[in-house]
Design a protein around this motif. Structure first.
Motif, PDB file in Angstrom:
ATOM      1  N   PHE A 263      12.975  -4.648  -3.868  1.00  0.00           N
ATOM      2  CA  PHE A 263      13.215  -5.481  -2.693  1.00  0.00           C
ATOM      3  C   PHE A 263      13.200  -4.667  -1.407  1.00  0.00           C
ATOM      4  CE2 PHE A 263      15.270  -7.524  -6.310  1.00  0.00           C
ATOM      5  CZ  PHE A 263      14.686  -8.792  -6.250  1.00  0.00           C
ATOM      6  N   GLY A 264      12.336  -5.136  -0.486  1.00  0.00           N
ATOM      7  CA  GLY A 264      12.311  -4.542   0.843  1.00  0.00           C
ATOM      8  C   GLY A 264      13.186  -5.272   1.821  1.00  0.00           C
ATOM      9  N   ASN A 265      13.845  -6.334   1.364  1.00  0.00           N
ATOM     10  CA  ASN A 265      14.683  -7.139   2.260  1.00  0.00           C
ATOM     11  C   ASN A 265      16.163  -7.004   1.918  1.00  0.00           C
ATOM     12  OD1 ASN A 265      14.111  -8.504  -0.155  1.00  0.00           O
ATOM     13  ND2 ASN A 265      14.363 -10.532   0.765  1.00  0.00           N
ATOM     14  N   LEU A 266      16.551  -5.791   1.500  1.00  0.00           N
ATOM     15  CA  LEU A 266      17.955  -5.531   1.145  1.00  0.00           C
ATOM     16  C   LEU A 266      18.752  -4.959   2.310  1.00  0.00           C
ATOM     17  CD1 LEU A 266      18.107  -4.154  -2.512  1.00  0.00           C
ATOM     18  CD2 LEU A 266      19.570  -5.891  -1.496  1.00  0.00           C
ATOM     19  N   GLY A 267      18.180  -5.001   3.531  1.00  0.00           N
ATOM     20  CA  GLY A 267      18.895  -4.488   4.678  1.00  0.00           C
ATOM     21  C   GLY A 267      18.053  -3.484   5.451  1.00  0.00           C
ATOM     22  N   GLN A 268      18.676  -2.803   6.394  1.00  0.00           N
ATOM     23  CA  GLN A 268      17.948  -1.898   7.276  1.00  0.00           C
ATOM     24  C   GLN A 268      17.528  -0.596   6.596  1.00  0.00           C
ATOM     25  OE1 GLN A 268      16.912  -2.901  10.346  1.00  0.00           O
ATOM     26  NE2 GLN A 268      17.769  -4.832   9.585  1.00  0.00           N
ATOM     27  N   ASN A 269      18.009  -0.348   5.384  1.00  0.00           N
ATOM     28  CA  ASN A 269      17.580   0.836   4.630  1.00  0.00           C
ATOM     29  C   ASN A 269      16.467   0.475   3.644  1.00  0.00           C
ATOM     30  OD1 ASN A 269      17.747   3.584   4.086  1.00  0.00           O
ATOM     31  ND2 ASN A 269      19.110   3.266   2.332  1.00  0.00           N
ATOM     32  N   SER A 270      15.918  -0.720   3.812  1.00  0.00           N
ATOM     33  CA  SER A 270      14.829  -1.196   2.956  1.00  0.00           C
ATOM     34  C   SER A 270      13.667  -1.653   3.833  1.00  0.00           C
ATOM     35  CB  SER A 270      15.299  -2.355   2.069  1.00  0.00           C
ATOM     36  OG  SER A 270      16.361  -1.944   1.215  1.00  0.00           O
ATOM     37  N   ALA A 271      12.473  -1.632   3.256  1.00  0.00           N
ATOM     38  CA  ALA A 271      11.291  -1.995   4.049  1.00  0.00           C
ATOM     39  C   ALA A 271      10.128  -2.320   3.126  1.00  0.00           C
ATOM     40  CB  ALA A 271      10.920  -0.838   4.988  1.00  0.00           C
ATOM     41  N   THR A 272       9.090  -2.885   3.712  1.00  0.00           N
ATOM     42  CA  THR A 272       7.857  -3.147   2.978  1.00  0.00           C
ATOM     43  C   THR A 272       6.687  -2.882   3.914  1.00  0.00           C
ATOM     44  OG1 THR A 272       6.680  -4.772   1.631  1.00  0.00           O
ATOM     45  CG2 THR A 272       7.758  -5.603   3.596  1.00  0.00           C
ATOM     46  N   GLY A 273       5.577  -2.435   3.356  1.00  0.00           N
ATOM     47  CA  GLY A 273       4.460  -2.095   4.231  1.00  0.00           C
ATOM     48  C   GLY A 273       3.120  -2.110   3.529  1.00  0.00           C
ATOM     49  N   VAL A 274       2.091  -2.085   4.347  1.00  0.00           N
ATOM     50  CA  VAL A 274       0.701  -1.998   3.897  1.00  0.00           C
ATOM     51  C   VAL A 274       0.058  -0.870   4.679  1.00  0.00           C
ATOM     52  CG1 VAL A 274      -1.526  -3.180   3.771  1.00  0.00           C
ATOM     53  CG2 VAL A 274       0.585  -4.467   3.429  1.00  0.00           C
ATOM     54  N   ALA A 275      -0.694  -0.031   3.990  1.00  0.00           N
ATOM     55  CA  ALA A 275      -1.292   1.116   4.677  1.00  0.00           C
ATOM     56  C   ALA A 275      -2.627   1.488   4.056  1.00  0.00           C
ATOM     57  CB  ALA A 275      -0.340   2.315   4.635  1.00  0.00           C
ATOM     58  N   PHE A 276      -3.429   2.178   4.840  1.00  0.00           N
ATOM     59  CA  PHE A 276      -4.704   2.723   4.400  1.00  0.00           C
ATOM     60  C   PHE A 276      -4.659   4.233   4.579  1.00  0.00           C
ATOM     61  CE2 PHE A 276      -5.399  -1.580   5.749  1.00  0.00           C
ATOM     62  CZ  PHE A 276      -6.364  -2.089   4.889  1.00  0.00           C
ATOM     63  N   THR A 277      -5.282   4.936   3.661  1.00  0.00           N
ATOM     64  CA  THR A 277      -5.251   6.398   3.760  1.00  0.00           C
ATOM     65  C   THR A 277      -6.175   6.920   4.846  1.00  0.00           C
ATOM     66  OG1 THR A 277      -6.918   6.545   2.003  1.00  0.00           O
ATOM     67  CG2 THR A 277      -4.599   6.694   1.352  1.00  0.00           C
ATOM     68  N   ARG A 278      -7.034   6.054   5.383  1.00  0.00           N
ATOM     69  CA  ARG A 278      -7.857   6.360   6.549  1.00  0.00           C
ATOM     70  C   ARG A 278      -7.946   5.106   7.402  1.00  0.00           C
ATOM     71  NH1 ARG A 278     -11.900  10.996   5.330  1.00  0.00           N
ATOM     72  NH2 ARG A 278     -11.054  11.825   3.381  1.00  0.00           N
ATOM     73  N   ASN A 279      -8.432   5.270   8.620  1.00  0.00           N
ATOM     74  CA  ASN A 279      -8.553   4.119   9.503  1.00  0.00           C
ATOM     75  C   ASN A 279      -9.666   3.200   8.996  1.00  0.00           C
ATOM     76  OD1 ASN A 279      -9.421   2.412  11.726  1.00  0.00           O
ATOM     77  ND2 ASN A 279      -8.124   3.676  13.027  1.00  0.00           N
ATOM     78  N   PRO A 280      -9.346   1.960   8.596  1.00  0.00           N
ATOM     79  CA  PRO A 280     -10.374   1.087   8.015  1.00  0.00           C
ATOM     80  C   PRO A 280     -11.352   0.529   9.045  1.00  0.00           C
ATOM     81  CG  PRO A 280      -8.323  -0.103   8.201  1.00  0.00           C
ATOM     82  CD  PRO A 280      -8.022   1.304   8.623  1.00  0.00           C
ATOM     83  N   SER A 281     -11.084   0.716  10.326  1.00  0.00           N
ATOM     84  CA  SER A 281     -12.012   0.250  11.362  1.00  0.00           C
ATOM     85  C   SER A 281     -13.021   1.318  11.748  1.00  0.00           C
ATOM     86  CB  SER A 281     -11.245  -0.199  12.611  1.00  0.00           C
ATOM     87  OG  SER A 281     -10.517  -1.370  12.350  1.00  0.00           O
ATOM     88  N   THR A 282     -12.558   2.567  11.829  1.00  0.00           N
ATOM     89  CA  THR A 282     -13.440   3.647  12.282  1.00  0.00           C
ATOM     90  C   THR A 282     -13.789   4.645  11.184  1.00  0.00           C
ATOM     91  OG1 THR A 282     -11.602   5.096  12.927  1.00  0.00           O
ATOM     92  CG2 THR A 282     -12.372   3.485  14.561  1.00  0.00           C
ATOM     93  N   GLY A 283     -12.953   4.721  10.143  1.00  0.00           N
ATOM     94  CA  GLY A 283     -13.153   5.713   9.096  1.00  0.00           C
ATOM     95  C   GLY A 283     -12.494   7.042   9.387  1.00  0.00           C
ATOM     96  N   GLU A 284     -11.829   7.164  10.530  1.00  0.00           N
ATOM     97  CA  GLU A 284     -11.175   8.418  10.893  1.00  0.00           C
ATOM     98  C   GLU A 284     -10.144   8.816   9.840  1.00  0.00           C
ATOM     99  OE1 GLU A 284      -8.476  10.238  14.585  1.00  0.00           O
ATOM    100  OE2 GLU A 284      -8.998   8.111  14.516  1.00  0.00           O
ATOM    101  N   LYS A 285     -10.075  10.100   9.533  1.00  0.00           N
ATOM    102  CA  LYS A 285      -9.127  10.583   8.536  1.00  0.00           C
ATOM    103  C   LYS A 285      -7.733  10.640   9.144  1.00  0.00           C
ATOM    104  CE  LYS A 285      -8.345  14.060   4.987  1.00  0.00           C
ATOM    105  NZ  LYS A 285      -8.733  15.369   4.418  1.00  0.00           N
TER     106      LYS A 285
END
Length: 909
Positions: A263-285
């Motif tokens: 659970f990412g909704n257990l308070g301010q010490n919890s979180a949820t996210g989506v990420a890419f290991t590179r920029n998906p628009s430009t391809g920059e590392k």
């Protein structure tokens, strides 16, 4: 509490369920074949198992396979008893791993049911979270965590998702309830436990009113229904639309992953996210992503809350940020590609929820492939295969003219600036919903910009029909951004200055009111939305250094030569810039349609005077010779294939019906002085009328009945070649006789050509190397290709006409009448004029190639129909051992990459 089946002995032949930690057994069962594992477990399940294998932390869970899905869909859309028994065994395994128990109020296990097909289809199928909550377990979860606000937030989410996903209820009543609470101040993160208790009761009431039943409290019923809903979503409209657009096969099915909740909704010490290991628009590392504290995953993807840039996690939760960075590096190294990952932080502990090869813009796709190869992570051949040929088309999209855009900004036409989610320029009519966007874009052929507060998966049909997408909410990892990047559609998200009034079908921004149907221009590269229409300009290949490098690598692998269809020096220059190695088709008659030339063509056809016809031909000779010289100059040293005049003569003449109407009006008005010439013209046009022009006086038939036309054309070619040679230009003319169906036709036309060529060389004192070839575009020509090979120096397949003749229908009529119905109802798998019918037309081509190769070895064979730029067709031509394909100048880069793909996939050729 609920009743369970005891342990069962699973028959390996009907193994429907695999735990994530059983992946080694799956590989063993499937002989180590990674593709088969992906197909069986789906991308999400297989990748979660891989994450665990390399030592990263994932929640425990199991996968109900794609085979189970297809079995489910082919039967009564109910899980078989054997499947359900295995799912229950999976749940027992989960309880042991988590030391929690499904339905136990003291220590409840909660799970999610997540779709996961062989190929990533983000947001197109269904997911249900927080399964296992009911009126008892929610109180137990509240006590166990000491956070009733969190517990009831989870419960209301389950009710809403279960209602909309499993029972198919409308989402609006639930969203309206949330909206009413927001009006009191704050968003979901600010709601209290009392708020969530009240909202949960309201959600249960909405469910009861809509279904006539209470929300189901048995967790096993919840799981079973959720798995069935996930499987059913494989055949949902948005999933089918998406598969059609991405050419994913419909028989693969989706897996369903049952995963213990973190659970990412257990308070301010919890979180949820989506990420890419590179920029998906430009391809920059550079890591690219967003997250929300005290939230669950769908909050980020939906874009209904303003997410934080991933870099902020370094200061907010530094230890978790370091875990995140290590995971990114390890995932990209293991999968050798940019990864799109989802994560949850529960009370300071970092969990990975999934990873997959990330959707990206064409620009990013090319740069990432090149960077990975240059870094030694993959080989160059793998980099070439990493990029799909269709992506090149989107990469070379037009862009706005700088001066016009600057002028629009000075005129204060800027409506909004948002996040530049997917690059490119687009102009179109505003549509505020997906259905209208599809109606205008797909059915009426209009250019559409879809503008929405935010997009949902159900909007995908409208997104696919649009030239561009704008959302008022959402971030760079929102649904709109991800889908737009994949399809190369310019997209701007988070354009918060825009306010949409759906009731009055208009938007307001910067004190400007725009109604639905008005034109706007969007720049997905800079994130700007501008009122009105802006002109666009071509993008040059030289502007994309990564693409240039990738195509250079592609050229080293392909065996097919890539030529261009070009009728003017301008087209030839573009083709040369894009890497064409010659002109494979110059449609010489296209030069006649110029308004300055058309009157001379009409005079040549209609006159009864030989002197007048000769005068018209001399004028046309001057025009054609000048054009041909320009082509030789652009293609210095490269071959230029000239097709002799081909279309039916009526295409050059005034419209018969319009002329008849004009004569009628003159008669009514009594203007007899003008009638005589008009009536004479109509009589001449009637004389040339054909019931079926597509099969009438065309190609070689026209050349033999009117040899003076081809004498003029051949003289123009040879004199242009002589002039080019005198200027130091290496001219390589190849003269092609079209629509040949009989050997004697070819011989007769060839004799005329050779006679003119001798005259030109004798008169100029300059010898010109030229060849005479045949265009194969009639089924009979395929059957006599061996005989033609003894007379012809080269062959080019005209697959447009060959397709028409083989199917027995006119392209224009078919695409206007029955072909859309055939495609919509699966009568034809693809449009045969866009992608070659390899079964029918391909069989004729195969027959002809065999005949040609048997008769004489070494003859050049090419193709010059539209199929020359289609990647699937190019693979077929490679298989047949063609020497070249010829396509539109703008598709030359696509064909270069597609030809390399064909060679790398079929190295034995």
């Amino acid at each position: 509490m609920h009743t369970r089946h005891g342990p069962i002995a699973v028959d390996e032949k009907a193994r429907w369920v695999w735990a994530f930690d059983e992946v080694e057994a799956v590989y063993k069962k499937l002989d180590g074949d990674k593709e088969r594992v992906l197909t069986l477990l789906g991308g999400k399940g297989a990748n979660l198992a891989e994450i665990a294998r390399i030592g990263l932390l994932i929640p425990p869970g199991f996968t109900v396979t794609t085979e189970a899905c297809m079995h489910f869909l082919k039967t009564d859309k109910k899980l078989s008893q054997d499947m359900w028994n295995q799912i229950e065994e999976g749940i027992l395994h989960l309880e042991e791993r988590t030391e929690k128990e499904l339905g136990n109020p003291e220590n409840p296990l909660l799970v999610s049911c997540r779709s996961g097909a062989r190929y990533s289809m983000p947001g197109m199928m269904d997911t249900v979270l927080n399964i296992g909550l009911n009126d008892e377990t929610v109180e137990g979860l509240s006590k166990a965590t000491g956070d009733p606000r969190f517990a009831f937030d989870c419960y209301r989410r389950l009710i809403q998702m279960y209602a909309t996903v499993v029972r198919g209820l409308d989402d609006e009543p639930f969203e309206a309830t949330l909206s009413q609470r927001r009006k009191k101040g704050g968003n979901e993160a600010d709601f209290s436990a009392a708020d969530w208790r009240l909202i949960t009761d309201q959600f249960k009431s909405i469910y009861r009113s809509a279904t006539g039943e209470d929300f189901p409290h048995d967790p096993l019923i919840q799981i079973r229904s959720a798995v069935e809903a996930v499987f059913s979503s494989w055949n949902g409209k948005r999933a089918i639309d998406y598969r059609n657009a991405t050419h994913i096969e419909h028989h693969l099915g989706t897996a369903c992953n049952v995963v213990a909740m973190v659970f990412g909704n257990l308070g301010q010490n919890s979180a949820t996210g989506v990420a890419f290991t590179r920029n998906p628009s430009t391809g920059e590392k550079k890591i690219f992503g967003e997250y929300l504290t005290n939230a669950q995953g769908e909050d980020v993807v939906a874009g209904t809350r303003n997410a934080k840039p991933i870099e902020r996690l370094a200061t907010e939760m530094p230890a978790c940020y370091q875990d995140f960075l290590k995971a990114c590096a390890k995932l990209e190294e293991h999968f050798t590609d940019m990864q799109d990952l989802e994560f949850t932080i529960e009370n300071g502990k970092f969990w990975l929820l999934q990873t997959r090869n990330g959707k990206r813009t064409p620009e990013a796709s090319v740069r990432i492939a090149v960077d990975l190869a240059n870094a030694g992570a993959i080989k160059r051949r793998e980099a070439v295969l990493h990029v799909e040929p269709q992506q090149i088309d989107a990469l070379l999209h037009p862009r706005f003219h700088h001066k016009s855009k600057r002028r629009a900004l000075e005129e204060k036409r800027l409506l909004a600036r948002g996040i530049n989610a997917s690059p490119g320029a687009a102009v179109g009519k505003i549509a505020f919903d997906a259905d209208l966007a599809e109606e205008w874009g797909s059915k009426q052929g209009l250019d559409v910009i879809m503008v929405r507060p935010f997009t949902r998966p159900d909007d995908v049909h409208g997104m696919l029909a649009s030239r561009g997408i704008v959302t008022c909410e959402g971030g760079a990892t929102s649904h709109a951004a991800v889908v737009a990047r994949q399809f190369g559609v310019p997209c701007i998200v988070g354009a918060s200055q825009i306010e949409i009034d759906l009731e009055n079908r208009c938007l307001t921004s910067q004190r400007t009111r725009i109604t639905e149907g008005e034109l706007v221009s969007i720049d997905g590269t800079t994130g700007e939305v501008i009122s009105g229409s802006l002109p666009t300009i071509e993008t040059q290949l030289d502007e994309h250094r990564y693409l240039k490098q990738l195509l250079d690598w592609a050229d080293s692998y392909r065996s097919l030569e890539i030529r261009a269809n070009a009728d003017t020096p301008h087209d030839a220059k573009i083709a040369r810039r894009y890497g064409a190695s010659g002109i494979g088709l110059c449609r010489t008659e296209h030069m006649f349609f110029d308004p300055e030339r058309l009157p001379h063509v009409q005079r040549m056809i209609l006159t009864e005077s030989k002197a007048e016809r000769d005068d018209a031909l001399r004028t046309l000779l001057e025009f054609q010779r000048k054009d041909f010289e320009g082509l030789f100059q652009s293609m210095d040293g490269l071959p230029v294939v000239f097709r002799l005049i081909d279309p039916p003569l009526h295409e050059f003449l005034p419209d018969r019906q319009s002329l008849a109407d004009e004569i009628f009006d003159l008669r009514v008005l009594g203007r007899s002085d003008e009638l005589s010439s008009k009536e004479k013209l109509l009589k001449q046009i009637e004389h040339h009328h054909e019931s079926n022009p597509m099969m009438g006086l065309r190609g070689v038939r026209l050349s033999l009945l009117h040899p003076e036309i081809i004498r003029m054309q051949v003289r123009a070619m040879l004199e242009a070649a002589v002039n080019a040679k005198r200027k130091g230009i290496h001219a390589r003319p190849e003269i092609m006789i079209p629509l040949t169906s009989h050997l004697e036709e070819f011989r007769a036309a060839k004799e005329i050509i050779e006679g003119v060529a001798r005259e030109c060389c004798e008169q100029s004192g300059v010898s010109v190397d030229y060849t005479i070839g045949s265009m194969i575009e009639i089924p009979r020509a395929c059957t006599i290709a061996g005989g033609l090979a003894l007379e012809s120096a080269f062959f080019s397949f005209g697959t447009n006409d060959l397709t028409q003749m083989t199917f027995g229908f006119s392209r224009d009529d078919a695409e206007r009448t029955f072909l859309p119905h055939y495609l919509d109802h699966g009568i034809l798998p693809t449009n045969p004029f866009q992608s070659l019918d390899t079964e029918g037309v391909g069989s004729l081509i195969h027959l002809a190639v065999d005949e040609i190769r048997a008769a004489t070895d070494g003859l050049e064979i090419g193709v010059c129909g539209e199929h020359g730029g289609d990647p699937a067709s190019i693979e077929f031509f490679h298989q047949q051992g063609f020497n070249y394909v010829s396509c539109s100048p703008y598709r030359v880069p696509i064909a270069r990459l597609a030809a390399a793909h064909a060679a790398l996939k079929l190295p034995e050729l």
